[in-house]
Design a protein around this motif. Structure first.
Motif, PDB file in Angstrom:
ATOM      1  N   GLY A 120       0.808  -1.218   0.000  1.00 12.95           N
ATOM      2  CA  GLY A 120       0.000   0.000   0.000  1.00 12.95           C
ATOM      3  C   GLY A 120       0.836   1.260   0.000  1.00 12.95           C
ATOM      4  O   GLY A 120       0.495   2.256  -0.649  1.00 12.95           O
TER       5      GLY A 120
ATOM      6  N   LEU B 230      -1.355   3.838  -2.133  1.00 11.87           N
ATOM      7  CA  LEU B 230      -2.762   3.638  -1.775  1.00 11.87           C
ATOM      8  C   LEU B 230      -3.148   4.426  -0.533  1.00 11.87           C
ATOM      9  O   LEU B 230      -4.209   5.057  -0.491  1.00 11.87           O
TER      10      LEU B 230
ATOM     11  N   SER C  44     -13.422   1.201  -3.771  1.00 12.30           N
ATOM     12  CA  SER C  44     -12.232   0.503  -4.248  1.00 12.30           C
ATOM     13  C   SER C  44     -11.955   0.839  -5.708  1.00 12.30           C
ATOM     14  O   SER C  44     -10.794   0.974  -6.111  1.00 12.30           O
TER      15      SER C  44
ATOM     16  N   ALA D 132      -8.555   2.549  -7.023  1.00  9.45           N
ATOM     17  CA  ALA D 132      -7.789   1.882  -8.080  1.00  9.45           C
ATOM     18  C   ALA D 132      -7.569   2.815  -9.261  1.00  9.45           C
ATOM     19  O   ALA D 132      -6.462   2.890  -9.816  1.00  9.45           O
TER      20      ALA D 132
ATOM     21  N   THR E 180      -4.905   5.442  -8.496  1.00  6.67           N
ATOM     22  CA  THR E 180      -3.529   4.968  -8.306  1.00  6.67           C
ATOM     23  C   THR E 180      -3.032   4.094  -9.455  1.00  6.67           C
ATOM     24  O   THR E 180      -1.889   3.610  -9.410  1.00  6.67           O
TER      25      THR E 180
ATOM     26  N   THR F 115      -4.100   1.094 -10.355  1.00  2.91           N
ATOM     27  CA  THR F 115      -4.003  -0.293  -9.908  1.00  2.91           C
ATOM     28  C   THR F 115      -5.281  -1.053 -10.273  1.00  2.91           C
ATOM     29  O   THR F 115      -6.263  -0.466 -10.723  1.00  2.91           O
TER      30      THR F 115
ATOM     31  N   GLU G  82      -8.680  -2.986  -9.649  1.00  2.00           N
ATOM     32  CA  GLU G  82      -9.731  -2.832  -8.638  1.00  2.00           C
ATOM     33  C   GLU G  82      -9.893  -4.061  -7.751  1.00  2.00           C
ATOM     34  O   GLU G  82     -10.093  -3.932  -6.535  1.00  2.00           O
TER      35      GLU G  82
ATOM     36  N   TYR H 242      -7.783  -6.338  -6.761  1.00  2.00           N
ATOM     37  CA  TYR H 242      -6.730  -6.389  -5.744  1.00  2.00           C
ATOM     38  C   TYR H 242      -6.959  -5.310  -4.684  1.00  2.00           C
ATOM     39  O   TYR H 242      -6.823  -5.550  -3.473  1.00  2.00           O
ATOM     40  N   VAL H 243      -7.282  -4.124  -5.137  1.00  2.00           N
ATOM     41  CA  VAL H 243      -7.476  -3.002  -4.215  1.00  2.00           C
ATOM     42  C   VAL H 243      -8.647  -3.261  -3.271  1.00  2.00           C
ATOM     43  O   VAL H 243      -8.585  -2.937  -2.085  1.00  2.00           O
TER      44      VAL H 243
ATOM     45  N   TRP I  77      -7.436  -5.598  -0.651  1.00  2.00           N
ATOM     46  CA  TRP I  77      -6.474  -4.875   0.190  1.00  2.00           C
ATOM     47  C   TRP I  77      -7.204  -3.960   1.167  1.00  2.00           C
ATOM     48  O   TRP I  77      -6.900  -3.948   2.372  1.00  2.00           O
TER      49      TRP I  77
END
Length: 348
Positions: free
Chosen positions: A31, A36, A47, A51, A54, A56, A58, A60-61, A64
């Motif tokens: 993170g 994040l 999320s 995402a 950043t 990244t 979604e 995974y985020v 997380w």
């Protein structure tokens, strides 16, 4: 075997909490690396929004964020389905200049797990594990863990707590920062007192190379590779050792050399982990962190050097006072402290 459930259930609860903490620690590093926490500090979001902000993925985020919410590191609103950081959470995880930013401590854990096989062998052989033998992420982790406290307290509180030292630094003094690592403490002092001259010493060549790259072009600062027991120079007004003495194989020798290198009215400042004088005094969350770190890092580092005193990160003021006296100083006192550090002053 008969088990007492009133004792077993709380123990199992602690173990489950530990497993979650150990697993989530790697996610804190991720993170931080991906920004994040910093992005979430700008306002609540889903999320998908985090995402998108950043760059990244979604899914995974989302997972997380769920882990951080279950841990208590981020806040979840079940009605809106959005996540956010409270001011306190942001101070700990997102704000680089916050005096309570703790993300650096997590980076050291990567080295701790990577080096576990070496430490296991050291337990059996009794041999040490050199500072330079650790995974490289340890050095950056140590720097990031201690930097917020140094930035918050060193110039404004710790140095002024020493008898007459700030006046000398303002006029123009010579300072040796021994065991300087990546040079955070040395740079902070050099920037605050441009009339004084600062030399950072460390026995780890990679740390000195890193410090030189980040010296910020300060003309009153240089870094040299040397051991604490024989660094160059004499007539120093101030010698400092930041979270380093307890790692040294020969702490008495290091203090004795500092005494020899100081002017007759010079000062030795030791910044050491906060600790009491007994194990019972240190059975608390801070002591727990330091005992674990000491087992992984401090004791093996000391045992790898000559003498191998292995003071450990929880040596306490009484034991440190004995080292100071054996090193030739007649006076020592605790002048300041934080939840993580105690600051000791030694005078000839």
């Amino acid at each position: 075997m008969t088990l007492d459930m009133t004792k077993l259930e709380p123990l199992l609860g602690t173990v489950v909490n530990e497993l979650g903490a150990a697993s989530n620690a790697a996610l804190v590093i991720i993170g931080d690396k991906l920004g994040l926490f910093r992005a979430l500090a700008t306002g609540e979001m889903t999320s998908a929004e985090l995402a998108g902000k950043t760059g990244t993925h979604e899914r995974y985020v989302r997972e997380w964020l769920s882990s951080q919410a279950a841990t208590g590191f981020v806040t979840y609103d079940a009605v809106s389905g959005k996540f956010s950081l409270s001011p306190e959470q942001a101070a700990v995880f997102a704000l680089e200049d916050s005096p309570v930013n703790m993300t650096g401590g997590f980076y050291s854990l990567s080295a701790i797990y990577a080096d576990e096989p070496k430490l296991t062998e050291a337990f059996k052989s009794g041999k040490g594990l050199g500072w330079g033998e650790h995974c490289n992420c340890l050095f950056c982790g140590v720097e990031r863990f201690f930097r917020p406290g140094y930035q918050a307290h060193l110039v404004g509180e710790w140095l002024p707590a020493l008898d007459g030292v700030v006046a000398k630094l303002q006029r123009g003094a010579t300072v040796a920062d021994v065991g300087c690592g990546h040079g955070v403490s040395t740079v902070l002092m050099a920037k605050a007192f441009p009339k004084s001259k600062f030399i950072g010493f460390d026995f780890h060549d990679a740390s000195i190379a890193h410090a030189r790259k980040h010296a910020e072009g300060l003309s009153n600062l240089r870094f040299e590779m040397a051991r604490a027991q024989d660094f160059d120079g004499a007539d120093y007004d101030l010698v400092t050792m930041f979270d380093a003495l307890h790692d040294m194989g020969d702490p008495v020798g290091a203090v004795a050399h500092a005494r020899k290198a100081l002017k007759p009215d010079g000062t030795l400042m030791l910044i050491e982990p906060m600790a009491g004088d007994s194990l019972a005094d240190n059975l608390n969350p801070v002591g727990r962190v330091y005992y674990a770190s000491s087992t992984h890092i401090c004791v093996p580092t000391s045992l790898n050097q000559e003498v191998g005193e292995a003071l450990g990160a929880q040596a306490g003021p009484k034991r440190l006072g004995e080292v100071i006296r054996k090193g030739g100083f007649s006076q020592s006192r605790k002048v300041a402290g934080t939840p993580f550090n105690m600051i000791l002053e030694a005078r000839p």
